[in-house]
Motif scaffolding. Structure first.
Motif, mmCIF file in Angstrom:
data_model
loop_
_atom_site.group_PDB
_atom_site.id
_atom_site.type_symbol
_atom_site.label_atom_id
_atom_site.label_comp_id
_atom_site.label_asym_id
_atom_site.label_seq_id
_atom_site.Cartn_x
_atom_site.Cartn_y
_atom_site.Cartn_z
ATOM 1 N N ASP A 153 -11.887 2.362 -2.214
ATOM 2 C CA ASP A 153 -10.499 2.815 -1.935
ATOM 3 C C ASP A 153 -10.152 2.731 -0.619
ATOM 4 O O ASP A 153 -9.026 2.247 -0.327
ATOM 5 C CB ASP A 153 -10.373 4.382 -2.223
ATOM 6 C CG ASP A 153 -10.583 4.817 -3.510
ATOM 7 O OD1 ASP A 153 -10.632 3.882 -4.475
ATOM 8 O OD2 ASP A 153 -10.444 5.936 -4.010
ATOM 9 N N LEU B 144 0.756 -0.930 0.025
ATOM 10 C CA LEU B 144 0.023 0.014 0.071
ATOM 11 C C LEU B 144 0.796 1.430 -0.149
ATOM 12 O O LEU B 144 1.845 1.318 0.529
ATOM 13 C CB LEU B 144 -1.043 0.166 1.120
ATOM 14 C CG LEU B 144 -1.758 1.276 1.292
ATOM 15 C CD1 LEU B 144 -2.648 1.453 0.147
ATOM 16 C CD2 LEU B 144 -2.599 1.276 2.838
ATOM 17 N N VAL C 243 -5.808 9.989 -1.124
ATOM 18 C CA VAL C 243 -6.528 10.239 0.054
ATOM 19 C C VAL C 243 -6.519 11.635 0.322
ATOM 20 O O VAL C 243 -5.516 12.243 -0.285
ATOM 21 C CB VAL C 243 -6.363 9.217 1.299
ATOM 22 C CG1 VAL C 243 -6.422 7.987 0.961
ATOM 23 C CG2 VAL C 243 -4.893 9.703 1.664
ATOM 24 N N GLU D 226 -0.455 5.201 0.328
ATOM 25 C CA GLU D 226 -1.345 6.284 0.563
ATOM 26 C C GLU D 226 -0.800 7.560 -0.070
ATOM 27 O O GLU D 226 0.333 8.063 0.597
ATOM 28 C CB GLU D 226 -1.792 6.531 1.984
ATOM 29 C CG GLU D 226 -2.745 5.686 2.745
ATOM 30 C CD GLU D 226 -3.427 6.092 3.886
ATOM 31 O OE1 GLU D 226 -4.459 5.971 4.299
ATOM 32 O OE2 GLU D 226 -2.406 6.339 4.798
ATOM 33 N N GLY E 198 -6.109 4.978 6.641
ATOM 34 C CA GLY E 198 -5.883 3.603 7.346
ATOM 35 C C GLY E 198 -5.669 4.029 8.951
ATOM 36 O O GLY E 198 -6.521 3.317 9.655
ATOM 37 N N ALA F 232 -11.746 10.243 1.501
ATOM 38 C CA ALA F 232 -11.579 8.926 0.493
ATOM 39 C C ALA F 232 -12.493 9.215 -0.703
ATOM 40 O O ALA F 232 -13.851 9.761 -0.354
ATOM 41 C CB ALA F 232 -11.819 7.601 0.846
ATOM 42 N N GLY G 106 -2.688 -2.430 3.434
ATOM 43 C CA GLY G 106 -1.876 -1.696 4.490
ATOM 44 C C GLY G 106 -2.100 -2.314 5.820
ATOM 45 O O GLY G 106 -1.111 -2.355 6.601
ATOM 46 N N VAL H 243 -3.294 4.477 -3.448
ATOM 47 C CA VAL H 243 -4.616 5.052 -3.247
ATOM 48 C C VAL H 243 -4.690 6.479 -2.916
ATOM 49 O O VAL H 243 -3.739 6.985 -1.738
ATOM 50 C CB VAL H 243 -5.250 4.336 -2.120
ATOM 51 C CG1 VAL H 243 -6.728 4.740 -1.867
ATOM 52 C CG2 VAL H 243 -5.155 2.902 -2.281
ATOM 53 N N VAL I 160 -6.927 0.137 0.936
ATOM 54 C CA VAL I 160 -6.103 0.698 2.008
ATOM 55 C C VAL I 160 -6.001 -0.564 2.970
ATOM 56 O O VAL I 160 -5.031 -0.742 3.547
ATOM 57 C CB VAL I 160 -6.830 2.129 2.662
ATOM 58 C CG1 VAL I 160 -5.855 2.269 3.965
ATOM 59 C CG2 VAL I 160 -6.245 3.059 1.646
ATOM 60 N N TRP I 161 -7.046 -1.059 3.523
ATOM 61 C CA TRP I 161 -7.243 -1.803 4.752
ATOM 62 C C TRP I 161 -6.615 -3.269 4.177
ATOM 63 O O TRP I 161 -6.228 -4.092 5.086
ATOM 64 C CB TRP I 161 -8.584 -2.140 5.273
ATOM 65 C CG TRP I 161 -8.688 -0.914 6.316
ATOM 66 C CD1 TRP I 161 -8.756 0.333 6.337
ATOM 67 C CD2 TRP I 161 -8.162 -1.296 7.811
ATOM 68 N NE1 TRP I 161 -8.516 1.058 7.580
ATOM 69 C CE2 TRP I 161 -8.079 0.044 8.534
ATOM 70 C CE3 TRP I 161 -7.610 -2.222 8.463
ATOM 71 C CZ2 TRP I 161 -7.904 0.042 9.732
ATOM 72 C CZ3 TRP I 161 -7.651 -2.237 9.787
ATOM 73 C CH2 TRP I 161 -7.580 -1.100 10.505
#
Length: 700
Positions: free
Chosen positions: A624, A440, A471, A442, A479, A619, A632, A469, A628-629
């Motif tokens: 998205d 990941l 953000v 961000e 996250g 987000a 990450g 991703v 992330v989850w």
């Protein structure tokens, strides 16, 4: 003839070329075109045989994802493969690029497969919670043997050209013109009895030891993937190649495919597939935006994060300079990098030559002035906003043409940008630890980040083999902002009556690899303790543990005891006594807490915070947040991410439980967010939301 597949006669051989850009996916028109080509070539007096090819850089990349979830349109792929197999003339696949999923199943219906040097073959359906549904589990074992077919199908990995020939998956790699090599193979097969096709071939199934080798591989695979229904189905299907004639094996394969397709876990994995691709489309980014070239990267800080980030650049072939404030710190960082690469070489995942090439791309320097000439600077120093602002102010003139990125996990990117004269070049690039491993990235779009700088960070992330991703700015971004809600509830559950073991069990049974307290012990409790002391925050149980010297595995005791350096923690009566003392001090009457409540109190507040993140535009899409989850924080992929999981549970249920917990505990942070309440009242889900565009920011 449908236009998606052209048909021509060349040198006395029929050539059917799939022309469905960009990747020649198996749309209904492609399937119809291939079926028509097989039938036409069979009757064509001018054709000695048939060559299948793909236009552009791919042979056939698999199913048409635009057809997912829609009613099937004939002809079915199995019908196409059967027609190729029934052709009385030799059929050869000329594979110049990827032949994946249904594309490889088409090739398995041919008499031979000739590859270009960059060809890649694979059956990746397992990654969508499925198995190959058009003969892949039956024909592949008949071609290369069940013991070799099983790991290939169960991993879904691509097989490069040379390896495919070595396995027997393909006949040869063409040295020159691929089409000419395929023509030569057709002529070699024409005019004499064709070799046994895979619908009748059994020699690999009856070879001595074939069954024993397969069963050994199946047993090991089943043990590793006990909770993955697609793996169990793949094992059954491949085993059927021993025990069933092809027609019966294909029928059972289809039944298993349909069963998996309708399984919620498979639906979650398909959601992940689409969410990752949607995350690549950035709302508010003009289509004409072009990223800047990054030929020299700079990383500030040679700590754990800085060295991991530097290795990510070197692994991608990008020269990188690590800058430290003193020679000793720089030397420690360089040793950490060398040790990490040495471990990879020892494990066999990296050759000594590749290690040396990567190390050669990493140079070190002392002093911020060494950032001059960088195209991209990634700051990875201590999490202190004033320090970061000072650094960005200096970088403004030292690296005037560079994109300036911070690896901060929480802090305000807008404040850092304001310390420069060109805030349009400033953004966040939040890597996850270990940065050279975790996928990941961000990418934090600040209030004044330019489209060009944003596109540059995203392009670099992809080159580093990350999943970027985009953000917006808020404390903790996506996250860590959601994680803080789970951490808060885990602490409160201990105060109210739960034990560390009960809380960790709730998350591991949900599908996480580790629970929050085992993870905290592994990372070290003192890290969060220092942050809390610096910010004035408190976590009574965690603080009490740290004050007692219980700072995790490195101290031999944290939430658990680790006698004699044990890696697995053991419950410690001292911890329970300490927790009960904290509860008394806070005036909390302890109670028995059910496993269901613990799970809901850990998961639902995260979903609630995700709803707030969507409300604020931090987000762009629920998907998205899921990406992330997944990448990450190791959210179990078969649950599809927190927002997908919320839709699967049902938002009315989640809103009702959150409201009940808020009333029960007096914790207003559990009160359902406005968006969650709205969607629940409408009977809708997060998946119904449309993406938001433009810059996203919230005061930190």
């Amino acid at each position: 003839m449908p236009e998606a597949v052209s048909y021509r006669i060349q040198d006395g051989i029929a050539v059917a070329t799939v022309e469905n850009p960009p990747v020649n996916a198996l749309s209904a028109t492609v399937r119809a075109g291939l079926l028509a080509a097989a039938e036409r070539a069979a009757q064509d007096p001018e054709a000695a045989g048939l060559v299948l090819a793909g236009a552009g850089s791919a042979f056939i990349a698999g199913a048409d994802i635009s057809e997912f979830g829609k009613p099937p349109v004939p002809p079915a792929l199995a019908e196409v493969v059967a027609a190729l197999e029934a052709c009385p003339k030799p059929v050869v696949a000329a594979i110049q690029g990827v032949a994946l999923g249904g594309g490889l199943e088409v090739a398995l219906g041919c008499d031979a497969r000739i590859l270009g040097p960059k060809a890649q073959l694979g059956l990746p359906e397992v990654k969508l919670g499925l198995l190959p549904g058009a003969g892949g589990t039956q024909r592949t074992p008949r071609l290369i043997g069940p013991a070799a077919a099983l790991p290939m199908i169960a991993s879904g990995d691509k097989v490069p050209a040379a390896k495919a020939v070595e396995m027997g998956l393909a006949d040869a790699v063409a040295e020159g013109d691929l089409l000419r090599a395929a023509f030569a193979r057709v002529r070699e097969l024409a005019g004499k009895p064709l070799p046994a096709r895979l619908n009748t071939r059994t020699d690999r199934l009856t070879a001595p030891g074939a069954r024993e080798a397969f069963e050994a591989a199946a047993q090991a695979l089943a043990k590793r993937a006990a909770d993955e229904p697609q793996i169990a189905a793949i094992i059954e299907a491949v085993r059927n190649s021993f025990d069933m004639p092809l027609e019966q094996g294909l029928k059972r394969e289809r039944e298993l495919f349909v069963m998996l397709r309708d399984d919620p876990r498979s639906k979650a994995l398909r959601h992940v597939f689409f969410a990752e691709r949607q995350a690549a489309h950035i709302p508010g980014l003009p289509k004409e935006t072009r990223p800047r070239a990054v030929n020299q990267a700079v990383v500030l800080g040679a700590g754990t994060m800085g060295t991991g980030i530097a290795m990510s650049f070197a692994n991608a072939g990008i020269p990188v300079r690590i800058i430290e404030t003193d020679a000793a710190g720089l030397e420690r960082g360089r040793k950490r990098i060398a040790d990490t690469y040495a471990t990879s070489v020892k494990r066999g995942s990296l050759t000594p030559e590749a290690r040396d090439a990567r190390l050669a791309l990493i140079e070190g320097a002392v002093g911020l002035e060494a950032a001059a000439g960088a195209d991209l600077v990634v700051e990875a120093v201590f999490e202190e906003l004033e320090l970061k602002k000072e650094i960005f102010g200096k970088l403004d003139s030292i690296a005037p043409g560079a994109v300036l990125a911070s690896n901060t996990s929480y802090l305000d990117i807008n404040a850092m940008a304001a310390a420069t004269s060109r805030p349009q070049d400033v953004l966040g690039m939040h890597f996850f630890s270990p940065a050279n491993v975790m996928k990941l990235l961000e990418v934090v779009r600040a209030e004044k980040t330019s489209p060009e700088a944003l596109a540059t960070a995203v392009a670099v992330g992809r080159k580093l083999a990350k999943v970027p991703v985009v953000v917006g700015v808020c404390h903790g971004f996506v996250g860590n902002r959601m994680l803080s809600r789970r951490t808060q509830q885990a602490e409160r559950l201990l105060q109210e009556g739960a034990t560390p073991g009960q809380v960790d069990k709730a998350l591991t049974e949900f599908g996480f690899r580790m629970g929050p307290f085992a993870m905290a012990d592994l990372a070290g409790l003192d890290i969060g303790w220092r942050v809390r002391k610096a910010t004035g925050a408190t976590a009574p149980v965690a603080d009490a543990l740290c004050e007692a010297g219980r700072i995790g595995q490195k101290a031999g005791r944290g939430y658990y005891a680790y006698p004699e350096g044990a890696r697995a923690g053991q419950p410690d009566p001292e911890v329970q006594t300490l927790i009960e003392g904290v509860s008394r001090k806070l005036g909390i009457t302890r109670r028995d807490i059910s496993q269901e409540e613990i799970t809901e109190r850990l998961i639902y507040p995260m979903i609630n915070e995700g709803a707030r993140i969507l409300e604020e535009g931090i987000a762009a899409r629920p998907g998205d947040i899921d990406v992330v989850w997944l990448y990450g924080y190791n959210w179990p992929a078969w649950r599809g991410g927190p927002m997908h999981h919320a839709d699967a549970v049902g938002l009315p249920r989640i809103a009702e439980r959150l409201a009940a917990y808020a009333d029960q505990t007096g914790d207003e942070s559990l009160r359902p967010a406005a968006l969650l309440r709205q969607l629940a009242a409408e009977g809708a889900g997060f998946g119904s939301l449309k993406p938001r565009g433009g810059n996203t920011t919230k005061a930190a």
